[in-house]
Write an enzyme that holds these catalytic residues in place. Structure first.
Site, PDB file in Angstrom:
ATOM      1  N   ARG A  24       0.818  -1.088   0.041  1.00 45.33           N
ATOM      2  CA  ARG A  24       0.000   0.060   0.102  1.00 45.33           C
ATOM      3  C   ARG A  24       0.925   1.315   0.033  1.00 45.33           C
ATOM      4  O   ARG A  24       1.051   1.962  -1.091  1.00 45.33           O
ATOM      5  CB  ARG A  24      -1.118  -0.085   1.347  1.00 45.33           C
ATOM      6  CG  ARG A  24      -1.989   0.958   1.220  1.00 45.33           C
ATOM      7  CD  ARG A  24      -1.700   2.409   1.365  1.00 45.33           C
ATOM      8  NE  ARG A  24      -1.129   2.543   2.763  1.00 45.33           N
ATOM      9  CZ  ARG A  24      -0.634   3.671   3.362  1.00 45.33           C
ATOM     10  NH1 ARG A  24      -0.704   4.648   2.696  1.00 45.33           N
ATOM     11  NH2 ARG A  24      -0.411   3.425   4.779  1.00 45.33           N
ATOM     12  N   ASP A  25       1.652   1.542   1.010  1.00 47.04           N
ATOM     13  CA  ASP A  25       2.287   2.487   1.181  1.00 47.04           C
ATOM     14  C   ASP A  25       3.713   2.633   0.321  1.00 47.04           C
ATOM     15  O   ASP A  25       3.918   3.853  -0.289  1.00 47.04           O
ATOM     16  CB  ASP A  25       2.807   2.831   2.685  1.00 47.04           C
ATOM     17  CG  ASP A  25       3.520   3.985   2.961  1.00 47.04           C
ATOM     18  OD1 ASP A  25       3.446   5.089   2.032  1.00 47.04           O
ATOM     19  OD2 ASP A  25       4.166   4.372   4.015  1.00 47.04           O
ATOM     20  N   HIS A 217       6.670   4.492  12.634  1.00 46.73           N
ATOM     21  CA  HIS A 217       6.470   4.256  11.090  1.00 46.73           C
ATOM     22  C   HIS A 217       7.480   5.359  10.490  1.00 46.73           C
ATOM     23  O   HIS A 217       7.294   6.509  10.626  1.00 46.73           O
ATOM     24  CB  HIS A 217       5.004   4.706  10.589  1.00 46.73           C
ATOM     25  CG  HIS A 217       4.940   4.595   9.137  1.00 46.73           C
ATOM     26  ND1 HIS A 217       4.312   3.843   8.625  1.00 46.73           N
ATOM     27  CD2 HIS A 217       5.695   5.458   8.051  1.00 46.73           C
ATOM     28  CE1 HIS A 217       4.406   3.946   7.159  1.00 46.73           C
ATOM     29  NE2 HIS A 217       5.041   5.029   6.941  1.00 46.73           N
ATOM     30  N   HIS A 219      10.601   6.892   8.222  1.00 55.95           N
ATOM     31  CA  HIS A 219      11.188   7.039   6.932  1.00 55.95           C
ATOM     32  C   HIS A 219      12.574   7.452   7.143  1.00 55.95           C
ATOM     33  O   HIS A 219      12.964   8.083   7.797  1.00 55.95           O
ATOM     34  CB  HIS A 219      10.479   8.242   6.256  1.00 55.95           C
ATOM     35  CG  HIS A 219       9.148   7.829   5.728  1.00 55.95           C
ATOM     36  ND1 HIS A 219       8.459   8.523   4.982  1.00 55.95           N
ATOM     37  CD2 HIS A 219       8.443   6.816   5.967  1.00 55.95           C
ATOM     38  CE1 HIS A 219       7.082   8.058   4.750  1.00 55.95           C
ATOM     39  NE2 HIS A 219       7.099   6.839   5.226  1.00 55.95           N
ATOM     40  N   CYS A 250       6.078   9.584   0.576  1.00 55.49           N
ATOM     41  CA  CYS A 250       4.559  10.046   0.911  1.00 55.49           C
ATOM     42  C   CYS A 250       4.314  11.056  -0.234  1.00 55.49           C
ATOM     43  O   CYS A 250       5.054  12.168  -0.547  1.00 55.49           O
ATOM     44  CB  CYS A 250       4.859  10.987   2.194  1.00 55.49           C
ATOM     45  SG  CYS A 250       3.221  11.841   2.714  1.00 55.49           S
TER      46      CYS A 250
HETATM   47 MG    MG Z   1       5.389   5.572   4.828  1.00 56.84          MG
END
Ligand code: MG
Length: 308
Positions: A24-25, A217, A219, A250
């Site tokens: 998904r992400d 979460h 990055h 993102c």
């Molecule tokens: Mg992410």
């Protein structure tokens, strides 16, 4: 394939859950459309590699994220009642209707810690987002679904700069208060550092959120993702979001690249003697295969080191 030498450390969790976000992400940021068959294959390979939670897709409007317009077709081929949990991102009640029709067992909502990002990503103010999510979460719970809440921009915002810890805690607490069972604390632009991670987790714990209900979460935009994951481990967090191969970023946040790669995280965890249930070899094979589908190498350092 090479493996890290295990050197267990006192005071760390013995076992953690990795919440895989690649399908998904990761994929939602790919401009070239990935065939539906390849997405299904990706999820099946991740499950076979030992991932126990795989966020499968999203029911956002297809015009907004064309890559995930095939959510129904993907879910139709998956076992949503099997041993592997397959949450789906749901932005609103219309998305929830589709999730219920598809037989989804867990949904995720995507909130913002800042007003600027709430307006860019949700077209709502910071305050209005709660009104938007409230009926979605309430109905999901009525149907017996589990709800995960993401809170994004927790460590900094591209338009607002610093984000106060107290503000993030208040937003997260309110999202949990709607009926979510897990809160994923997101560093959407990758600017966080380990001390900040510990402060934020302590803030949530002080506010009455159990550390077991938190996920992180990270990055790797500024190269901090693994250091931050280690800080979260030391603070007692046992759920970590990551993306196979390091896919994704993102779409609405300038400069936000690089989800923490699942392989990099697993390498560190296994080196620390922490159980994940994941076969690093099978995972690297999966990311190498997906790199072939996408036509470029995986960003993960571990995949680069092991795939050659
Ligand atoms: Mg992410």
């Amino acid at each position: 394939m090479r493996h890290p030498q295990r050197q267990a450390q006192a005071g760390l969790p013995k076992q953690v859950t990795i919440y895989e976000v690649g399908p998904r992400d990761g994929l939602q940021n790919e401009s070239a459309l990935v065939p539906t068959e390849s997405k299904i294959d990706f999820i099946r390979r991740l499950a076979a590699a030992g991932l126990s939670v795989i966020e499968a897709t999203s029911f956002v409007r297809p015009e907004w994220v064309p890559q995930l317009a095939d959510a129904d077709a993907v879910l139709a081929e998956l076992d949503l009642n099997g041993p592997v949990s397959m949450p789906v991102l749901v932005p609103n009640e219309r998305g929830l209707d589709r999730a219920l029709a598809a037989g989804v067992r867990t949904i995720a909502i995507f909130g913002s810690a800042t007003d600027s990002f709430a307006r860019k990503n949700l077209n709502r103010s910071l305050e209005e987002q709660f009104t938007m999510f409230e009926p979605t979460v309430a109905r999901a719970r009525e149907h017996g679904l589990d709800v995960r809440a993401y809170v994004s921009m927790c460590f900094g915002d591209p338009w607002e700069g610093d984000v106060p810890v107290e503000q993030v805690v208040q937003v997260g607490k309110r999202l949990m208060g709607l009926g979510a069972s897990q809160l994923s604390i997101g560093d959407s632009i990758g600017v966080g550092t380990p001390g900040h991670v510990k402060e934020l987790i302590a803030g949530f714990v002080d506010a009455g959120i159990a550390v077991d209900d938190l996920a992180v979460h990270f990055h790797d935009t500024y190269g901090q993702a693994l250091s931050n994951a280690y800080a979260a481990l030391e603070a007692g967090v046992t759920t970590f979001d990551s993306s196979a191969g390091g896919l994704g970023g993102c779409p609405y946040a300038p400069g936000a690249t690089g989800n923490l790669a699942t392989e990099d995280l697993v390498w560190m965890l296994h080196g620390l003697g922490i159980e994940t249930g994941i076969s690093l070899d099978a995972l690297v094979e999966t990311s190498t295969w997906m790199a072939g589908v996408l036509g470029r190498p995986a960003p993960s350092g571990v995949v680069r080191a092991l795939a050659g």
